[in-house]
Design an enzyme around this catalytic site. Structure first.
Site, PDB file in Angstrom:
ATOM      1  N   CYS A   1       0.839  -1.193   0.000  1.00 13.77           N
ATOM      2  CA  CYS A   1       0.000   0.000   0.000  1.00 13.77           C
ATOM      3  C   CYS A   1       0.879   1.249   0.000  1.00 13.77           C
ATOM      4  O   CYS A   1       2.084   1.176   0.176  1.00 13.77           O
ATOM      5  CB  CYS A   1      -0.907   0.011   1.226  1.00 13.77           C
ATOM      6  SG  CYS A   1      -1.879  -1.505   1.403  1.00 13.77           S
TER       7      CYS A   1
ATOM      8  N   ARG B   1       1.267   1.601  -5.962  1.00  9.67           N
ATOM      9  CA  ARG B   1       1.414   0.652  -4.857  1.00  9.67           C
ATOM     10  C   ARG B   1       0.084   0.011  -4.468  1.00  9.67           C
ATOM     11  O   ARG B   1       0.059  -0.927  -3.656  1.00  9.67           O
ATOM     12  CB  ARG B   1       2.020   1.354  -3.637  1.00  9.67           C
ATOM     13  CG  ARG B   1       3.417   1.891  -3.865  1.00  9.67           C
ATOM     14  CD  ARG B   1       3.957   2.537  -2.608  1.00  9.67           C
ATOM     15  NE  ARG B   1       4.159   1.566  -1.555  1.00  9.67           N
ATOM     16  CZ  ARG B   1       5.264   0.863  -1.363  1.00  9.67           C
ATOM     17  NH1 ARG B   1       6.292   1.021  -2.173  1.00  9.67           N
ATOM     18  NH2 ARG B   1       5.357  -0.003  -0.376  1.00  9.67           N
TER      19      ARG B   1
ATOM     20  N   TRP C   1      -3.889  -1.705  -1.387  1.00  8.89           N
ATOM     21  CA  TRP C   1      -3.965  -2.942  -2.151  1.00  8.89           C
ATOM     22  C   TRP C   1      -4.423  -4.002  -1.168  1.00  8.89           C
ATOM     23  O   TRP C   1      -3.734  -4.313  -0.201  1.00  8.89           O
ATOM     24  CB  TRP C   1      -2.602  -3.295  -2.745  1.00  8.89           C
ATOM     25  CG  TRP C   1      -2.625  -4.470  -3.668  1.00  8.89           C
ATOM     26  CD1 TRP C   1      -3.031  -4.491  -4.971  1.00  8.89           C
ATOM     27  CD2 TRP C   1      -2.224  -5.810  -3.361  1.00  8.89           C
ATOM     28  NE1 TRP C   1      -2.901  -5.751  -5.495  1.00  8.89           N
ATOM     29  CE2 TRP C   1      -2.409  -6.585  -4.538  1.00  8.89           C
ATOM     30  CE3 TRP C   1      -1.734  -6.437  -2.214  1.00  8.89           C
ATOM     31  CZ2 TRP C   1      -2.120  -7.949  -4.596  1.00  8.89           C
ATOM     32  CZ3 TRP C   1      -1.437  -7.790  -2.268  1.00  8.89           C
ATOM     33  CH2 TRP C   1      -1.635  -8.537  -3.450  1.00  8.89           C
TER      34      TRP C   1
ATOM     35  N   ASN D   1       0.904  -0.304   6.152  1.00 16.09           N
ATOM     36  CA  ASN D   1       1.287  -1.113   5.005  1.00 16.09           C
ATOM     37  C   ASN D   1       1.955  -2.362   5.555  1.00 16.09           C
ATOM     38  O   ASN D   1       2.802  -2.278   6.437  1.00 16.09           O
ATOM     39  CB  ASN D   1       2.262  -0.335   4.111  1.00 16.09           C
ATOM     40  CG  ASN D   1       2.780  -1.177   2.961  1.00 16.09           C
ATOM     41  OD1 ASN D   1       2.141  -2.138   2.549  1.00 16.09           O
ATOM     42  ND2 ASN D   1       3.945  -0.812   2.434  1.00 16.09           N
ATOM     43  N   GLY D   2       1.589  -3.532   5.025  1.00 10.07           N
ATOM     44  CA  GLY D   2       2.204  -4.770   5.480  1.00 10.07           C
ATOM     45  C   GLY D   2       1.171  -5.772   5.946  1.00 10.07           C
ATOM     46  O   GLY D   2      -0.026  -5.653   5.660  1.00 10.07           O
TER      47      GLY D   2
ATOM     48  N   GLU E   1       8.159 -13.263 -20.634  1.00  3.51           N
ATOM     49  CA  GLU E   1       7.883 -11.881 -20.265  1.00  3.51           C
ATOM     50  C   GLU E   1       6.793 -11.281 -21.159  1.00  3.51           C
ATOM     51  O   GLU E   1       5.925 -10.543 -20.684  1.00  3.51           O
ATOM     52  CB  GLU E   1       9.176 -11.059 -20.349  1.00  3.51           C
ATOM     53  CG  GLU E   1       9.025  -9.591 -20.022  1.00  3.51           C
ATOM     54  CD  GLU E   1       8.569  -9.317 -18.597  1.00  3.51           C
ATOM     55  OE1 GLU E   1       8.190  -8.163 -18.325  1.00  3.51           O
ATOM     56  OE2 GLU E   1       8.572 -10.237 -17.753  1.00  3.51           O
TER      57      GLU E   1
ATOM     58  N   LYS F   1       3.228  -9.818 -19.790  1.00  2.00           N
ATOM     59  CA  LYS F   1       2.740  -8.472 -20.077  1.00  2.00           C
ATOM     60  C   LYS F   1       1.322  -8.512 -20.640  1.00  2.00           C
ATOM     61  O   LYS F   1       0.470  -7.715 -20.265  1.00  2.00           O
ATOM     62  CB  LYS F   1       3.674  -7.762 -21.069  1.00  2.00           C
ATOM     63  CG  LYS F   1       4.987  -7.323 -20.471  1.00  2.00           C
ATOM     64  CD  LYS F   1       4.773  -6.218 -19.438  1.00  2.00           C
ATOM     65  CE  LYS F   1       5.876  -6.224 -18.408  1.00  2.00           C
ATOM     66  NZ  LYS F   1       5.829  -7.302 -17.425  1.00  2.00           N
TER      67      LYS F   1
ATOM     68  N   GLU G   1      -1.163  -9.472 -17.887  1.00  2.00           N
ATOM     69  CA  GLU G   1      -1.246  -8.458 -16.834  1.00  2.00           C
ATOM     70  C   GLU G   1      -2.184  -7.322 -17.200  1.00  2.00           C
ATOM     71  O   GLU G   1      -2.977  -6.875 -16.368  1.00  2.00           O
ATOM     72  CB  GLU G   1       0.144  -7.847 -16.575  1.00  2.00           C
ATOM     73  CG  GLU G   1       1.034  -8.620 -15.639  1.00  2.00           C
ATOM     74  CD  GLU G   1       2.349  -7.901 -15.410  1.00  2.00           C
ATOM     75  OE1 GLU G   1       2.719  -7.722 -14.234  1.00  2.00           O
ATOM     76  OE2 GLU G   1       3.012  -7.503 -16.392  1.00  2.00           O
TER      77      GLU G   1
ATOM     78  N   HIS H   1       5.211 -31.651 -26.668  1.00  3.96           N
ATOM     79  CA  HIS H   1       5.053 -32.348 -25.393  1.00  3.96           C
ATOM     80  C   HIS H   1       3.808 -31.899 -24.630  1.00  3.96           C
ATOM     81  O   HIS H   1       3.766 -32.006 -23.409  1.00  3.96           O
ATOM     82  CB  HIS H   1       6.306 -32.172 -24.535  1.00  3.96           C
ATOM     83  CG  HIS H   1       7.532 -32.752 -25.162  1.00  3.96           C
ATOM     84  ND1 HIS H   1       7.743 -34.108 -25.291  1.00  3.96           N
ATOM     85  CD2 HIS H   1       8.607 -32.157 -25.735  1.00  3.96           C
ATOM     86  CE1 HIS H   1       8.897 -34.326 -25.895  1.00  3.96           C
ATOM     87  NE2 HIS H   1       9.445 -33.157 -26.181  1.00  3.96           N
TER      88      HIS H   1
ATOM     89  N   LYS I   1       2.297  -2.409  -7.832  1.00  3.67           N
ATOM     90  CA  LYS I   1       3.641  -2.277  -8.373  1.00  3.67           C
ATOM     91  C   LYS I   1       4.689  -2.910  -7.462  1.00  3.67           C
ATOM     92  O   LYS I   1       5.558  -3.635  -7.916  1.00  3.67           O
ATOM     93  CB  LYS I   1       3.949  -0.794  -8.571  1.00  3.67           C
ATOM     94  CG  LYS I   1       5.305  -0.509  -9.204  1.00  3.67           C
ATOM     95  CD  LYS I   1       5.321  -0.936 -10.645  1.00  3.67           C
ATOM     96  CE  LYS I   1       6.617  -0.555 -11.332  1.00  3.67           C
ATOM     97  NZ  LYS I   1       6.699  -1.126 -12.673  1.00  3.67           N
TER      98      LYS I   1
END
Length: 611
Positions: A2, A27, A75, A100-101, A483, A487, A490, A506, A606
């Site tokens: 956060c 955040r 968040w 935050n946490g 990656e 992207k 996301e 496979h 983020k």
């Protein structure tokens, strides 16, 4: 996870708090809130579900003002996305707190507080801390003493800022495992999760260490360690300007940050090479002693940084001939790693505060590696302070949640390290000079790749109605494909997977049909012919291919095969950096056309500062 902002001044701090939240929205943006002490001495607050602009609108409709306040953008972890779970949390109308946490023992503390008559208005772990502070004040402690007592009972990670109606001349902050920075002004002082939140009001900062408590007033900032002793932390003057995080001509931060990559990579490489060699001193004062001793490398990271680590394995094994293992940080310390002699531990993190990566670094120090090395974008972060060697990526502020320039600058930094290590393991000077030359040409090559944007945007139109996509690559381009898939999922919410192209037969080949676009990256290297065979497997099953190809690859457009030729041939050391860029643009334009929130995708934040 956060974002926190606090201010105490001789002016109305609400605009400062709201602007700070706007700059910290990367955040978290599930909810936002502000609490201030108004002119009557009462604590007042506004909270909204959703992004900071909704909070700003609520304040405009129902104004509040005050010379002391705290603010938060969330968040969600404990408790759903509801206004009752938004911060700041109150206790008995006399205490306001932002956090935050994660408090791991909150259920035990909550049960204890209920027996004392406290009523809980939220489902969060954070509200427990507010009530604990109130309970200590009720028993006679001042605000500072109450916070010092309470944090001794908290298990987990936290950054907290507390204000009390009964102690109106101060804010109290504490840190354990989550970033906290205090900002020094003239007759006013500030606190935040990230210095960029405070750039409009100050450029002078001190960064709290784990266990630190800050007593903040208009007159100054007093720092105390976990034992209560007064301490000093180094004063830093930020080189960033207040407009460093503004959009400028771009529609989204992600687009801006994609186009900033040539300059960012040039900054990563700048002043770190001379006369055709990588300077050991660029890796820190311990590098010269450690580099000759390294026989093995162990890389740990999360998410996009993990993909950078996977690419680094190819650099390190090809150039330095150093056996290299790579794993995700969230798994590392929950097994029992066996550390080979003379192994360097590398931790990669954009923020330097990623909880799992930090915990892995601390475990690595206990396990007795030869040394620890951090690749990071934030000079004052915990990861950088705790590692033996560091290499800053110099990407600058990255606001978009989906990482772009932070990733490619990590690749550039890891390439520099790989070449430096290779010299100590016998790489001839001629080959090192060639590698340096390849790297210094990368920014120019990416500039040319960015010119492909209109053609890539046209491809994106064909992805708009798709629900799935497959990405393929071989060698060091396999993690690039990973990656690219990350992207796309996301920010566009299209389900995407990536495979080493040789693995198609496979299992993944069963998924291929005309409704699943297959994206491939095809540099002209020793694996090109094998990749071509893999692509033929896709066409034989009716799959439609979208290929980013080397101009000399021989891959041409045909029925079911669309090709965008890269502007020029790339060498293996350059390829991961250059081929990443078109995949970023593809994801960006897919998201744009699907109407998703490009910079703030749902459910993500983020900086992941909790496990």
């Amino acid at each position: 996870m956060c974002g926190i902002v606090g201010a105490i001044a001789q002016r109305d701090v609400v605009p400062i708090l709201v602007e700070g939240l706007r700059r910290l929205e990367y955040r978290g943006y599930d909810s936002a809130g502000v609490a201030v002490q108004d002119a009557s001495g009462k604590l007042d607050r506004r909270r909204t579900v959703g992004k900071v602009k909704l909070l700003a609108e609520a304040i405009e409709k129902q104004p509040l003002s005050g010379r002391r306040g705290i603010a938060h953008t969330r968040w969600a972890t404990h408790g759903g996305v509801f206004e009752k779970n938004a911060h700041p949390h109150f206790s008995e109308e006399g205490i306001a707190l932002v956090h935050n946490g994660i408090i791991e023992n909150y259920e035990e503390l909550r049960a204890e507080l209920k027996t004392k008559g406290y009523q809980f208005q939220s489902d969060t772990d954070s509200e427990v801390v507010a009530h604990l502070v109130h309970d200590r004040i009720k028993d006679g402690a001042d605000l500072l003493g109450a916070v010092q007592q309470v944090i001794k009972r908290l298990h987990g990670a936290y950054a907290i800022v507390v204000m009390s109606r009964h102690d109106p001349e101060r804010l109290i902050a504490a840190r354990m495992g989550c970033p906290v920075v205090v900002g020094h002004g003239s007759g006013e002082n500030f606190i935040a999760s990230d210095a960029q939140a405070l750039l409009p009001v100050t450029r002078n900062f001190r960064f709290l260490e784990d266990g630190d408590v800050a007593d903040i007033s208009c007159a100054g900032i007093r720092l105390l360690d976990a034992s209560g002793r007064a301490i000093e932390r180094k004063l830093h003057e930020s080189e960033l300007s207040a407009d460093a995080v503004e959009l400028g001509q771009y529609r989204h931060y992600m687009q801006k940050e994609i186009f900033e990559q040539p300059r960012a990579i040039a900054d990563t490489l700048s002043e770190r090479t001379a006369n055709g060699k990588v300077l050991d001193a660029a890796l820190g004062p311990r590098a010269a002693a450690l580099l000759p001793k390294i026989r093995n490398v162990h890389i740990v990271a999360c998410g996009t940084s993990y993909h950078a680590g996977m690419i680094a394995r190819y650099y390190l094994e090809q150039w330095a001939k150093a056996p290299t293992t790579v794993e995700v940080a969230s798994e590392y310390r929950y097994r029992q790693p066996v550390v080979s002699p003379d192994t360097l531990f590398i931790a990669i993190s954009q923020s330097g505060e990623t909880a799992d990566t930090l915990a892995a670094l601390r475990e690595a120090r206990r396990l007795g590696y030869l040394g620890t090395f951090a690749i990071c974008n934030v000079p004052e972060s915990s990861l950088v302070r705790e590692a033996d060697m560091t290499l800053m990526t110099r990407a600058g502020p990255e606001i978009g949640v989906a990482s772009t320039k932070a990733f490619t600058t990590q690749l550039a930094a890891l390439a520099l390290f790989g070449v430096a290590l290779a010299r100590h393991r016998g790489l001839p000077a001629k080959q090192e000079a060639q590698a340096v030359r390849f790297l210094t040409h990368v920014p120019e090559m990416i500039e040319k790749s960015l010119a492909l944007e209109p053609r890539i945007a046209a491809w994106a139109e064909r992805f708009v109605d798709k629900q799935h996509a497959l990405f393929l690559g071989r060698g060091a381009l396999w993690p690039v494909a990973m990656e690219g898939a990350l992207k796309l999922k996301e920010i566009s919410y299209i389900h995407a997977e990536a495979y080493a192209a040789g693995e198609l037969k496979h299992g993944p080949l069963a998924l291929v049909d005309a409704n699943m676009p297959v994206v491939a990256v095809a540099p002209n290297n020793e694996l090109l012919e094998k990749l071509k065979s893999n692509l033929q497997e896709v066409r034989a099953r009716g799959g439609h291919l979208y290929v980013f190809a080397d101009p000399a690859s021989g891959i041409k457009p045909s029925e079911g095969v669309d090709v965008i030729e890269m502007p020029e041939h790339v060498e293996p050391l350059q390829a991961p950096l250059v081929y990443t860029v078109p995949l970023q643009l593809l994801a960006y334009h897919c998201a744009l056309m699907r109407g998703t929130d490009v910079d703030k995708p749902r459910n993500l934040a983020k900086s992941v500062t909790v496990e």
